[in-house]
Every structure is written in C-alpha cells, then in structure tokens.
Design a protein around this motif. Structure first.
Motif, mmCIF file in Angstrom:
data_model
loop_
_atom_site.group_PDB
_atom_site.id
_atom_site.type_symbol
_atom_site.label_atom_id
_atom_site.label_comp_id
_atom_site.label_asym_id
_atom_site.label_seq_id
_atom_site.Cartn_x
_atom_site.Cartn_y
_atom_site.Cartn_z
ATOM 1 N N GLU A 1 53.223 35.752 47.828
ATOM 2 C CA GLU A 1 53.777 36.029 46.495
ATOM 3 C C GLU A 1 55.064 35.239 46.273
ATOM 4 O OE1 GLU A 1 55.574 39.859 44.048
ATOM 5 O OE2 GLU A 1 54.233 40.220 45.763
ATOM 6 N N LEU A 2 55.915 35.200 47.303
ATOM 7 C CA LEU A 2 57.164 34.457 47.191
ATOM 8 C C LEU A 2 56.900 32.954 47.137
ATOM 9 C CD1 LEU A 2 60.188 35.097 47.040
ATOM 10 C CD2 LEU A 2 60.298 34.829 49.520
ATOM 11 N N MET A 3 55.913 32.480 47.907
ATOM 12 C CA MET A 3 55.559 31.066 47.890
ATOM 13 C C MET A 3 55.012 30.667 46.517
ATOM 14 S SD MET A 3 55.645 28.674 50.384
ATOM 15 C CE MET A 3 55.310 29.539 51.909
ATOM 16 N N LEU A 4 54.215 31.546 45.916
ATOM 17 C CA LEU A 4 53.708 31.304 44.567
ATOM 18 C C LEU A 4 54.870 31.177 43.581
ATOM 19 C CD1 LEU A 4 51.581 31.229 42.288
ATOM 20 C CD2 LEU A 4 51.470 33.732 42.431
ATOM 21 N N LEU A 5 55.854 32.048 43.718
ATOM 22 C CA LEU A 5 57.010 32.004 42.828
ATOM 23 C C LEU A 5 57.739 30.667 42.942
ATOM 24 C CD1 LEU A 5 58.995 33.274 40.843
ATOM 25 C CD2 LEU A 5 60.144 34.354 42.798
ATOM 26 N N VAL A 6 57.916 30.168 44.160
ATOM 27 C CA VAL A 6 58.588 28.875 44.328
ATOM 28 C C VAL A 6 57.737 27.761 43.718
ATOM 29 C CG1 VAL A 6 59.547 27.224 45.972
ATOM 30 C CG2 VAL A 6 59.809 29.655 46.383
ATOM 31 N N GLY A 7 56.414 27.893 43.818
ATOM 32 C CA GLY A 7 55.553 26.924 43.158
ATOM 33 C C GLY A 7 55.789 26.889 41.661
ATOM 34 N N GLN B 1 50.023 26.255 49.829
ATOM 35 C CA GLN B 1 50.406 27.128 50.941
ATOM 36 C C GLN B 1 50.395 28.603 50.542
ATOM 37 O OE1 GLN B 1 50.226 25.714 53.811
ATOM 38 N NE2 GLN B 1 49.957 23.803 52.650
ATOM 39 N N ALA B 2 50.677 28.898 49.279
ATOM 40 C CA ALA B 2 50.553 30.285 48.806
ATOM 41 C C ALA B 2 49.103 30.740 48.913
ATOM 42 C CB ALA B 2 51.036 30.390 47.362
ATOM 43 N N LEU B 3 48.168 29.863 48.560
ATOM 44 C CA LEU B 3 46.751 30.204 48.670
ATOM 45 C C LEU B 3 46.362 30.436 50.126
ATOM 46 C CD1 LEU B 3 44.144 30.485 46.947
ATOM 47 C CD2 LEU B 3 43.646 28.092 47.537
ATOM 48 N N ARG B 4 46.910 29.631 51.024
ATOM 49 C CA ARG B 4 46.582 29.787 52.455
ATOM 50 C C ARG B 4 47.107 31.121 52.990
ATOM 51 N NH1 ARG B 4 45.057 31.146 56.346
ATOM 52 N NH2 ARG B 4 44.794 30.121 58.374
ATOM 53 N N LEU B 5 48.308 31.517 52.597
ATOM 54 C CA LEU B 5 48.843 32.795 53.054
ATOM 55 C C LEU B 5 48.078 33.960 52.446
ATOM 56 C CD1 LEU B 5 52.706 32.156 52.983
ATOM 57 C CD2 LEU B 5 51.220 32.308 54.988
ATOM 58 N N ALA B 6 47.669 33.823 51.187
ATOM 59 C CA ALA B 6 46.863 34.874 50.560
ATOM 60 C C ALA B 6 45.532 35.023 51.288
ATOM 61 C CB ALA B 6 46.629 34.551 49.080
ATOM 62 N N GLN B 7 44.981 33.914 51.737
ATOM 63 C CA GLN B 7 43.738 33.971 52.513
ATOM 64 C C GLN B 7 43.963 34.698 53.834
ATOM 65 O OE1 GLN B 7 42.163 30.517 54.814
ATOM 66 N NE2 GLN B 7 40.502 30.563 53.316
ATOM 67 N N ASP C 1 44.001 38.789 50.651
ATOM 68 C CA ASP C 1 44.407 39.268 49.331
ATOM 69 C C ASP C 1 43.680 38.448 48.261
ATOM 70 O OD1 ASP C 1 45.676 40.144 47.040
ATOM 71 O OD2 ASP C 1 47.650 40.280 47.996
ATOM 72 N N THR C 2 42.484 38.884 47.887
ATOM 73 C CA THR C 2 41.666 38.156 46.921
ATOM 74 C C THR C 2 42.325 38.118 45.549
ATOM 75 O OG1 THR C 2 39.695 38.861 48.124
ATOM 76 C CG2 THR C 2 39.358 37.982 45.914
ATOM 77 N N LYS C 3 42.983 39.208 45.170
ATOM 78 C CA LYS C 3 43.627 39.266 43.860
ATOM 79 C C LYS C 3 44.731 38.212 43.755
ATOM 80 C CE LYS C 3 42.795 44.249 43.417
ATOM 81 N NZ LYS C 3 43.426 45.595 43.360
ATOM 82 N N LEU C 4 45.600 38.172 44.746
ATOM 83 C CA LEU C 4 46.699 37.211 44.703
ATOM 84 C C LEU C 4 46.168 35.792 44.809
ATOM 85 C CD1 LEU C 4 49.718 36.775 44.483
ATOM 86 C CD2 LEU C 4 49.893 37.037 46.963
ATOM 87 N N GLY C 5 45.116 35.590 45.608
ATOM 88 C CA GLY C 5 44.514 34.268 45.697
ATOM 89 C C GLY C 5 44.003 33.790 44.352
ATOM 90 N N SER D 1 36.952 34.574 42.006
ATOM 91 C CA SER D 1 37.695 35.474 42.887
ATOM 92 C C SER D 1 38.139 36.727 42.151
ATOM 93 C CB SER D 1 38.915 34.744 43.463
ATOM 94 O OG SER D 1 38.515 33.720 44.361
ATOM 95 N N ALA D 2 38.490 36.593 40.873
ATOM 96 C CA ALA D 2 38.914 37.758 40.089
ATOM 97 C C ALA D 2 37.770 38.750 39.927
ATOM 98 C CB ALA D 2 39.424 37.310 38.722
ATOM 99 N N ILE D 3 36.559 38.240 39.723
ATOM 100 C CA ILE D 3 35.381 39.116 39.636
ATOM 101 C C ILE D 3 35.140 39.804 40.970
ATOM 102 C CG2 ILE D 3 32.869 39.125 39.347
ATOM 103 C CD1 ILE D 3 33.259 36.858 37.285
ATOM 104 N N GLU D 4 35.272 39.045 42.048
ATOM 105 C CA GLU D 4 35.110 39.623 43.385
ATOM 106 C C GLU D 4 36.126 40.729 43.629
ATOM 107 O OE1 GLU D 4 35.584 38.191 48.063
ATOM 108 O OE2 GLU D 4 35.265 36.687 46.487
#
Length: 472
Positions: free
Chosen positions: A214-220, A238-244, A248-252, A282-285
């Motif tokens: 979440e924090l990495m996404l914010l910096v993005g 890298q935010a996507l990699r940490l979400a994986q 955390d499918t929602k955050l991804g 992913s949102a549907i999942e």
C-alpha cells in the motif's frame, strides 16, 4: 579514460537495434544530460564512434546512454548490455518482477536506494508500457500465496498502515511532491529492513507485505504526480509484487488500475485498456464491485483515447452498473475515495477525450459534490469542468471555473495539476482575443512560475513528527 583492445560489439548491437544514428544518439544524450543538470554535456557523433571502438566514458555517461538507448529500443537496456557494466546505478532497478522473495526484496532495496541517491537519473529514464507485461502476467498466473511464518508483531504492520494513511491524506491535500521524499526515506530506513530481517508467522507477515505494498503504491502515485514517470512505473511494479506475496488480490487489482491510469495519461491507450481489463479480472476474483467499477471507468478512458467512442460508452455504463451493486462501506480503507462523484470525474475525463463535451461538463459538475479532504481532486475536477466549458464555447464560464481551479491548486506540489491547467490554456487559445482569457492565461503562468504556496516536507522528516503535524 582508457581504451580497450577490442571494439565494443555489445554496444554496436544495441545501437543497431535502436535504429538511431550516432548523431541522433549524441543529441538525445545531450538532452537527457541537460534534464538532470549536466548542462555542459557536449557529446557528438565522434563521441559515440569512440565508444564503439572500445573507449569507456565516465559511469555517469554510461547510465544516461543506457536511458537513451532504452527509450529508443523500447526495452530496458542496462550498462552491462552495452558492454559497460561498471556503472553505479542499474537502469532496470525496480523494473524486474522477481519471482523469489529474496530477489524481490533486493530489487526493492535497490530501487529505493537508487531513488535516494540518484533520483534525477531514474527520473530521466523512459516510461516503457511493455515493462508492465511480465509483472501482469506473473500476477495472473502465480500460484496462491503461501502462508508466511514470522516473528514480527502485528503492531509493526499496523504502524506501516497508519503511516500510509497519513501520507495519503497529505498527498490528497498538497500533491505528490509535498511528502514524497519523506515517504521514500521511511521505506528505506524502516520498511525495507523490517521486510528483509523478519521471519514470518501466520497472517502477520501477509499483513506487513500488504501494508508495505500500500505504501509502495502511494509512492508510485506520488512519483507520477510529480512527473517522475519511470520511477512511478518501478514503484507500481514492486507494489504489485508485494501484493502478490501478501495474497492481497484487492490491492493487486488497485495497483493494476494505477498502472492503467498512468499508461493512459502518458498516451498509450491500447496498453491502458489491457491493464484495466487485467485489473477487472482480479477485482471480479476479489468480489469487490467498487474495484470492478473503477477498472471499467479506466478502460473507458483508454477506449476514448483510442477513438472508440462506442466501447467507451459501454464501459462507462458497466462502471455505473457495477457501482450500483457495491457496498461502499465494505470497501478497503484505501478504496473509500471511489464513490459516485469520483466515478463522475473519471467519466468526465473519458467523455471529454471522446469528444462529448456536453456530457463531460455535466459529469464534472456532479463530481464537484465530492467529499472534503481531496483538495487536489477538487482542482482536477474544476479544471475538467472549465475545459469542457471551453470546448462548448462557453468562454466566460470556462474562465470563471478556471480561476477557481487555479486557486484550488495553489498549494499543490503536483505536475498533473499544472499539466491540466496547461491543457485548459490550450483549449482557450482560440478565444485569446477576449480579455478574460488573456487575464486567466497570465494568472496561470504567474502561479506556475511562483511554485506551491506551501513548502514541501524535508526528506528526513520523521513520520512520527508528521503524524502529529498541523498539516493534517
């Protein structure tokens, strides 16, 4: 500078792939060097010829050469790829979606460290839509996240969440440049060491990975808001990699939506549509209609930019229907900004780019009923409405709303805010004979040149200080 005994065949291959002549490479290299403050750079075709014969320039020049060749070739070129592997900064830092946890954490540490030490260099690198392809594919095809084992406490994860929430609020209020450096230093000094040193236990590790993502996404987002587009791309990967890693499918899905938004705004509509569709999958999942709605709205914008108005309209209708099914109270905290007014703002931008200024104006007007706390969003939406008014020939109204947008953005450390105002100025140029238009143009120019009315936070400011700051 010494000479090697053999011609640099690796460089010759990359130069050939780039399609650039030696003169073109030198010209672009001078431009990039000037953009990062090396104003005395004076490369020419003979410089390139010397390098092809085997001479090695300084490491800084190698780094910038890799940036130029990456942009021309449409892929990441490293110093090693051009036979000059001794450069101090990897040009692919953060672009790799490493499948191992150890490799991923090393990649993140390299990216953040490089950002702190060489921010101008990384900012000069090219944004490459193709760099999102492998991360998205690995996100979609990866097996379920394993349950980590950790000795780290839940308190550390909650602290990272709290810091993310605080800086997200500041970002919305003052723009990405206000606190970006502070957040990067917090990642470097607190989050990365915690991720690298802890051993996980039960769900605690997953919570920490998710909070860090979440924090990495914010910096993005902050990087994108300050026009550091290559850095934004790297942080989003890298935010996507940490979400994986967190499962955390929602955050991804939210990260994929961010990738789509950035890609569309930088002029790549087809790729933006693909990313939005991956996000929707992913949102549907994740069974989260709010995220589905956001994905469809972003897909609509991609269609609009690609001159497909029918698909744009269909996607917007789908976004409205999905949001009708949503329970906004159950949305994750980081998604609670997305409501009917936010969707209206997204729709307005898509409709404006699709050429439907009348509908865009109506949607933008409704978006202004937004909740408080989103000062930058309000500036965006006011500018959208003014732009739609200008497209409709309603010049006096466009100038009035444009002045409101300018006032709303005076405290913003936001290149996007300035870019939207510049787009409004261009939309008003056909009416430049009118005094109101000339006055607004002068006011916008003076405001942009003056800079934000609120100074940015110092890079080394403690998050604890910020949590108690009156800036909130």
């Amino acid at each position: 500078m010494g000479r090697s005994k053999q011609p640099n065949t690796a460089l010759a291959v990359v130069v050939n792939d780039s399609g650039l002549s030696a003169t073109e490479i030198a010209r672009r290299l001078n431009d990039v060097a000037a953009s990062v403050g090396l104003e005395r750079a004076s490369f020419d075709h003979t410089s390139v010829a010397r390098w092809l014969r085997g001479e090695h320039p300084r490491p800084r020049t190698v780094e910038l050469l890799a940036v130029v060749l990456s942009e021309a070739a449409g892929r990441s070129i490293t110093p090693a790829d051009v036979g000059m592997g001794g450069a101090t900064v990897r040009t692919d830092a953060g672009l790799v979606f490493d499948q191992s946890l150890e490799g991923s954490l090393a990649t993140i540490a390299d990216l953040i460290g490089g950002d702190i030490r060489s921010q101008r260099f990384l900012s000069a690198a090219a944004f490459l839509p193709s760099a999102f392809t492998t991360p998205v594919l690995r996100w979609i095809t990866a097996p379920p996240a394993r349950t980590p084992h950790s000795l780290v406490g839940i308190g550390e994860a909650r602290a990272v969440r709290k810091v993310a929430r605080t800086f997200r609020d500041l970002d919305n209020k003052f723009g990405g440049g206000y606190a970006r450096s502070t957040v990067v230093h917090y990642l470097h000094s607190e989050v990365v060491p915690l991720l690298r040193s802890a051993r996980w236990r039960e769900a605690t590790g997953q919570e920490l990975f998710s909070a860090s993502a979440e924090l990495m996404l914010l910096v993005g987002w902050m990087s994108f808001d300050t026009a550091q587009h290559s850095l934004a791309q790297r942080y989003l990967i890298q935010a996507l990699r940490l979400a994986q890693e967190a499962g955390d499918t929602k955050l991804g899905a939210e990260v994929l939506n961010a990738m789509s938004c950035v890609t569309a705004r930088l002029g790549h509509p087809a790729e933006a549509v693909d990313l939005a569709r991956a996000a929707r999958r992913s949102a549907i999942e994740a069974s989260l209609p709010t995220l589905v709605s956001e994905s469809l709205a972003l897909e609509a914008h991609g269609h609009a930019l690609g001159d497909d108005s029918a698909s744009c309209a269909a996607s917007l209708l789908g976004a409205e229907q999905a949001l009708d099914r949503a329970n906004l109270v159950d949305s994750p905290e980081w998604l609670r900004y997305f409501d009917t007014r936010y969707l209206a703002a997204k729709a307005s931008r898509a409709l404006l780019d699709a050429g439907d200024a009348r509908s865009a104006a109506a949607a933008a007007a409704y978006s202004l009923q937004m909740r408080g706390g989103y000062a930058r969003g309000r500036a965006f939406n006011l500018t959208l409405l003014a732009h739609a008014n200008a497209a409709l020939g309603e010049v006096e109204q466009a100038c009035h709303i444009g002045s409101m947008a300018l006032n709303a953005g005076r405290t913003m450390h936001s290149a996007r805010t300035r870019a939207d105002l510049a787009a409004l100025v261009n939309a008003l140029k056909p009416y430049e004979s009118k005094a109101a238009v000339r006055g607004l143009m002068r006011t916008i120019s003076a405001s942009v040149n003056a800079g934000p009315a609120v100074p940015a936070l110092p890079a080394d400011r403690s998050p604890t200080q910020t949590l108690g700051s009156s800036a909130q």
